[in-house]
Design a protein around this motif. Sequence first.
Motif, PDB file in Angstrom:
ATOM      1  N   GLY A   1       0.815  -1.208   0.000  1.00 43.75           N
ATOM      2  CA  GLY A   1       0.000   0.000   0.000  1.00 43.75           C
ATOM      3  C   GLY A   1       0.847   1.255   0.000  1.00 43.75           C
ATOM      4  O   GLY A   1       0.566   2.220  -0.727  1.00 43.75           O
ATOM      5  N   VAL A   2       1.909   1.262   0.812  1.00 35.48           N
ATOM      6  CA  VAL A   2       2.798   2.426   0.886  1.00 35.48           C
ATOM      7  C   VAL A   2       3.518   2.646  -0.446  1.00 35.48           C
ATOM      8  O   VAL A   2       3.569   3.773  -0.973  1.00 35.48           O
ATOM      9  CB  VAL A   2       3.818   2.256   2.032  1.00 35.48           C
ATOM     10  CG1 VAL A   2       4.898   3.324   1.957  1.00 35.48           C
ATOM     11  CG2 VAL A   2       3.112   2.313   3.378  1.00 35.48           C
TER      12      VAL A   2
ATOM     13  N   LEU B   1       5.470  14.727  -3.334  1.00 34.32           N
ATOM     14  CA  LEU B   1       6.074  13.464  -2.929  1.00 34.32           C
ATOM     15  C   LEU B   1       6.456  13.514  -1.454  1.00 34.32           C
ATOM     16  O   LEU B   1       6.288  12.536  -0.727  1.00 34.32           O
ATOM     17  CB  LEU B   1       7.305  13.181  -3.786  1.00 34.32           C
ATOM     18  CG  LEU B   1       7.892  11.771  -3.676  1.00 34.32           C
ATOM     19  CD1 LEU B   1       6.884  10.734  -4.142  1.00 34.32           C
ATOM     20  CD2 LEU B   1       9.170  11.660  -4.495  1.00 34.32           C
ATOM     21  N   ARG B   2       6.933  14.658  -0.997  1.00 34.04           N
ATOM     22  CA  ARG B   2       7.302  14.823   0.408  1.00 34.04           C
ATOM     23  C   ARG B   2       6.064  14.730   1.298  1.00 34.04           C
ATOM     24  O   ARG B   2       6.095  14.123   2.369  1.00 34.04           O
ATOM     25  CB  ARG B   2       7.999  16.162   0.609  1.00 34.04           C
ATOM     26  CG  ARG B   2       8.624  16.338   1.990  1.00 34.04           C
ATOM     27  CD  ARG B   2       9.250  17.706   2.147  1.00 34.04           C
ATOM     28  NE  ARG B   2      10.274  17.941   1.142  1.00 34.04           N
ATOM     29  CZ  ARG B   2      10.235  18.914   0.241  1.00 34.04           C
ATOM     30  NH1 ARG B   2       9.197  19.730   0.193  1.00 34.04           N
ATOM     31  NH2 ARG B   2      11.212  19.061  -0.625  1.00 34.04           N
ATOM     32  N   THR B   3       4.968  15.329   0.854  1.00 31.78           N
ATOM     33  CA  THR B   3       3.716  15.252   1.614  1.00 31.78           C
ATOM     34  C   THR B   3       3.228  13.823   1.712  1.00 31.78           C
ATOM     35  O   THR B   3       2.772  13.371   2.766  1.00 31.78           O
ATOM     36  CB  THR B   3       2.635  16.130   0.949  1.00 31.78           C
ATOM     37  OG1 THR B   3       3.085  17.483   0.905  1.00 31.78           O
ATOM     38  CG2 THR B   3       1.324  16.050   1.721  1.00 31.78           C
ATOM     39  N   ASN B   4       3.335  13.079   0.603  1.00 31.24           N
ATOM     40  CA  ASN B   4       2.903  11.689   0.605  1.00 31.24           C
ATOM     41  C   ASN B   4       3.779  10.834   1.506  1.00 31.24           C
ATOM     42  O   ASN B   4       3.330   9.834   2.067  1.00 31.24           O
ATOM     43  CB  ASN B   4       2.934  11.128  -0.823  1.00 31.24           C
ATOM     44  CG  ASN B   4       2.233   9.802  -0.930  1.00 31.24           C
ATOM     45  OD1 ASN B   4       1.030   9.700  -0.730  1.00 31.24           O
ATOM     46  ND2 ASN B   4       2.986   8.751  -1.229  1.00 31.24           N
ATOM     47  N   LEU B   5       5.051  11.240   1.671  1.00 31.18           N
ATOM     48  CA  LEU B   5       5.939  10.520   2.573  1.00 31.18           C
ATOM     49  C   LEU B   5       5.392  10.560   3.998  1.00 31.18           C
ATOM     50  O   LEU B   5       5.409   9.553   4.716  1.00 31.18           O
ATOM     51  CB  LEU B   5       7.341  11.129   2.531  1.00 31.18           C
ATOM     52  CG  LEU B   5       8.357  10.558   3.533  1.00 31.18           C
ATOM     53  CD1 LEU B   5       8.578   9.076   3.286  1.00 31.18           C
ATOM     54  CD2 LEU B   5       9.680  11.326   3.435  1.00 31.18           C
ATOM     55  N   ALA B   6       4.886  11.727   4.406  1.00 32.84           N
ATOM     56  CA  ALA B   6       4.305  11.848   5.747  1.00 32.84           C
ATOM     57  C   ALA B   6       3.097  10.928   5.893  1.00 32.84           C
ATOM     58  O   ALA B   6       2.914  10.276   6.929  1.00 32.84           O
ATOM     59  CB  ALA B   6       3.906  13.297   6.014  1.00 32.84           C
ATOM     60  N   ASP B   7       2.258  10.856   4.852  1.00 32.29           N
ATOM     61  CA  ASP B   7       1.095   9.957   4.890  1.00 32.29           C
ATOM     62  C   ASP B   7       1.542   8.502   4.959  1.00 32.29           C
ATOM     63  O   ASP B   7       0.932   7.682   5.657  1.00 32.29           O
ATOM     64  CB  ASP B   7       0.225  10.165   3.645  1.00 32.29           C
ATOM     65  CG  ASP B   7      -0.433  11.536   3.612  1.00 32.29           C
ATOM     66  OD1 ASP B   7      -0.547  12.156   4.688  1.00 32.29           O
ATOM     67  OD2 ASP B   7      -0.798  11.990   2.520  1.00 32.29           O
ATOM     68  N   ALA B   8       2.617   8.186   4.230  1.00 34.95           N
ATOM     69  CA  ALA B   8       3.114   6.808   4.197  1.00 34.95           C
ATOM     70  C   ALA B   8       3.606   6.375   5.572  1.00 34.95           C
ATOM     71  O   ALA B   8       3.418   5.220   5.973  1.00 34.95           O
ATOM     72  CB  ALA B   8       4.227   6.673   3.170  1.00 34.95           C
TER      73      ALA B   8
END
Length: 209
Positions: free
Chosen positions: A61-62, A174-181
């Motif tokens: 998922g990540v 991409l950085r924002t999605n890293l936090a979600d991941a």
Amino acid sequence: MQSPSLSSKVKPFRQQIRIWVLRSYVVILLPLLVFTRSAWDHPEWLFDMFEVAGIFLVIAGVLGRFWSILYIGGRKNKEVMDQGPYSMCRHPLYLFSTLAVLGFGLMMGSLVLTVILGGGIFLILSMTASKEEAFLRQEFGEAYRTYAARVPRILPKPSLFHTDEEVTFNVKQLRTNLADALVFLATIPLAEAMEGIHESGLITAIPLW
């Protein structure tokens, strides 16, 4: 496909609403997570099998979310993205989020909990997708309607996959999605911690299949 210059009456869906609903759903289910334990703990290898499958789904998922954000980052509500994961389903971020949540349920060792968690999240994200598409259908007109008629909403159709040889991505997104991941990755030690608490007997937990 680029966006036509159309004046919109329908506004883009406020993602804060989705976040608030998802968080509320998790809070509601918190007692179920704390006061239930796996009924599949004997034999031990069976629980271990659930756990390994769950970890695999969380990681998938990540990685899937990263893959999707490479394509949609900075382009959301600006164009009809139909490449890569978006060629197989219209909302791959929601697909991979659901997979990660299903993985957490499996790590907890309960099929019932997996269905409740995954099913609830899938329903919330499906409703969110429907709201988002009201804007997209108006904003992009026939281009989005053609895309929606060909590509399923969340459940993917791998045979439709296609992509350009080169893809540019937005570093900020991409950085924002890293936090979600990291939130999804945090479910792995969380599941381990809950397993330890249940095994210690500190909490009286009800076996859940």
